[in-house]
Design a protein around this motif. Structure first.
Motif, mmCIF file in Angstrom:
data_model
loop_
_atom_site.group_PDB
_atom_site.id
_atom_site.type_symbol
_atom_site.label_atom_id
_atom_site.label_comp_id
_atom_site.label_asym_id
_atom_site.label_seq_id
_atom_site.Cartn_x
_atom_site.Cartn_y
_atom_site.Cartn_z
ATOM 1 N N GLU A 12 0.816 -1.217 0.000
ATOM 2 C CA GLU A 12 0.000 0.000 0.000
ATOM 3 C C GLU A 12 0.851 1.269 0.000
ATOM 4 O O GLU A 12 0.307 2.359 -0.122
ATOM 5 C CB GLU A 12 -0.912 0.025 1.222
ATOM 6 N N THR A 40 -5.778 7.944 -10.915
ATOM 7 C CA THR A 40 -6.548 6.702 -10.968
ATOM 8 C C THR A 40 -6.282 5.995 -12.292
ATOM 9 O O THR A 40 -5.973 6.633 -13.294
ATOM 10 C CB THR A 40 -8.054 6.972 -10.833
ATOM 11 N N ALA A 43 -7.756 -1.138 -12.374
ATOM 12 C CA ALA A 43 -6.986 -2.113 -11.603
ATOM 13 C C ALA A 43 -6.560 -3.264 -12.505
ATOM 14 O O ALA A 43 -7.292 -3.658 -13.419
ATOM 15 C CB ALA A 43 -7.819 -2.630 -10.439
ATOM 16 N N ASP A 47 -1.607 -5.539 -9.476
ATOM 17 C CA ASP A 47 -1.800 -4.658 -8.325
ATOM 18 C C ASP A 47 -2.013 -5.487 -7.071
ATOM 19 O O ASP A 47 -2.889 -6.347 -7.018
ATOM 20 C CB ASP A 47 -3.006 -3.736 -8.529
ATOM 21 N N GLN A 50 -5.503 -1.912 -3.669
ATOM 22 C CA GLN A 50 -6.403 -1.012 -4.404
ATOM 23 C C GLN A 50 -5.901 0.425 -4.381
ATOM 24 O O GLN A 50 -6.084 1.164 -5.335
ATOM 25 C CB GLN A 50 -7.809 -1.059 -3.798
ATOM 26 N N SER A 52 -2.544 2.959 -3.263
ATOM 27 C CA SER A 52 -1.160 3.110 -2.826
ATOM 28 C C SER A 52 -0.966 4.564 -2.429
ATOM 29 O O SER A 52 -1.477 5.463 -3.094
ATOM 30 C CB SER A 52 -0.193 2.756 -3.955
ATOM 31 N N HIS A 96 -7.525 1.422 -9.447
ATOM 32 C CA HIS A 96 -6.348 1.506 -8.578
ATOM 33 C C HIS A 96 -6.048 2.993 -8.423
ATOM 34 O O HIS A 96 -6.026 3.727 -9.409
ATOM 35 C CB HIS A 96 -5.146 0.789 -9.180
#
Length: 129
Positions: A12, A40, A43, A47, A50, A52, A96
Motif C-alpha cells: 500500500e 486513478t 486495476a 496490483d 487497491q 497506494s 487503482h
C-alpha cells in the motif's frame, strides 16, 4: 471487522518508479496542511493493493528529521484509520488509486488537525472518482 483491514502494508506504500509516475498527469488539491495529488487507473492483476499512498514531509519546511518523522507517523496513522471507505469505493469501481500527501506548512501540528485533514482529503478523492 477484521483487524487486517487497518494495516498499512508495504504493497500500500507508493515508492520507486511508481512514485515518479504519480506526479505526471495527476489531479491535485489542497486541504490545510496538505497538498495532495492522486491518479486513478483501471486495476490490473499485478496490483497488490487497491490504493497506494506516498507520505512526504519536505526538509525545506521541517528542518529536523525528528519532526519530519513525527509528522509522517501521524499522517500514516490518520490514513490507516480512515482508508476503508476509499478502499471499498475503489474496489467497487475496479480502480487503482495512487495518492501523494505532501505536508506544506512549517509548523508541527498535533494529531487532531492532521486526522481531520487526511479524512477530508480521502472524502474529496472518493467524491471525484
Amino acid at each position: 471487522m477484521s483487524e487486517g483491514l487497518y494495516r498499512l502494508t508495504k504493497a500500500e506504500r507508493l515508492c520507486g518508479k511508481a512514485a515518479n509516475g504519480l506526479f505526471a498527469g495527476s489531479k491535485s488539491g489542497f486541504a490545510f496542511p496538505y497538498r495532495y495529488i492522486f491518479k486513478t487507473r483501471p486495476a490490473t492483476e499485478e496490483d497488490q493493493a487497491q490504493v497506494s499512498v506516498l507520505f512526504v514531509v519536505p526538509k525545506r519546511n521541517i528542518k529536523r528529521a525528528v519532526g519530519r518523522n513525527l509528522l509522517k507517523r501521524r499522517t500514516r496513522e490518520a490514513y490507516r484509520l480512515q482508508k476503508l471507505p476509499l478502499l471499498e469505493k475503489a474496489a467497487r469501481k475496479g480502480l487503482h488509486i495512487d495518492i501523494g500527501l505532501i505536508y506544506s506548512t512549517k509548523e508541527i501540528l498535533d494529531y487532531t488537525p492532521i486526522r481531520d485533514a487526511v479524512g477530508g482529503i480521502l472524502e474529496k478523492i472518493s467524491g471525484r472518482l
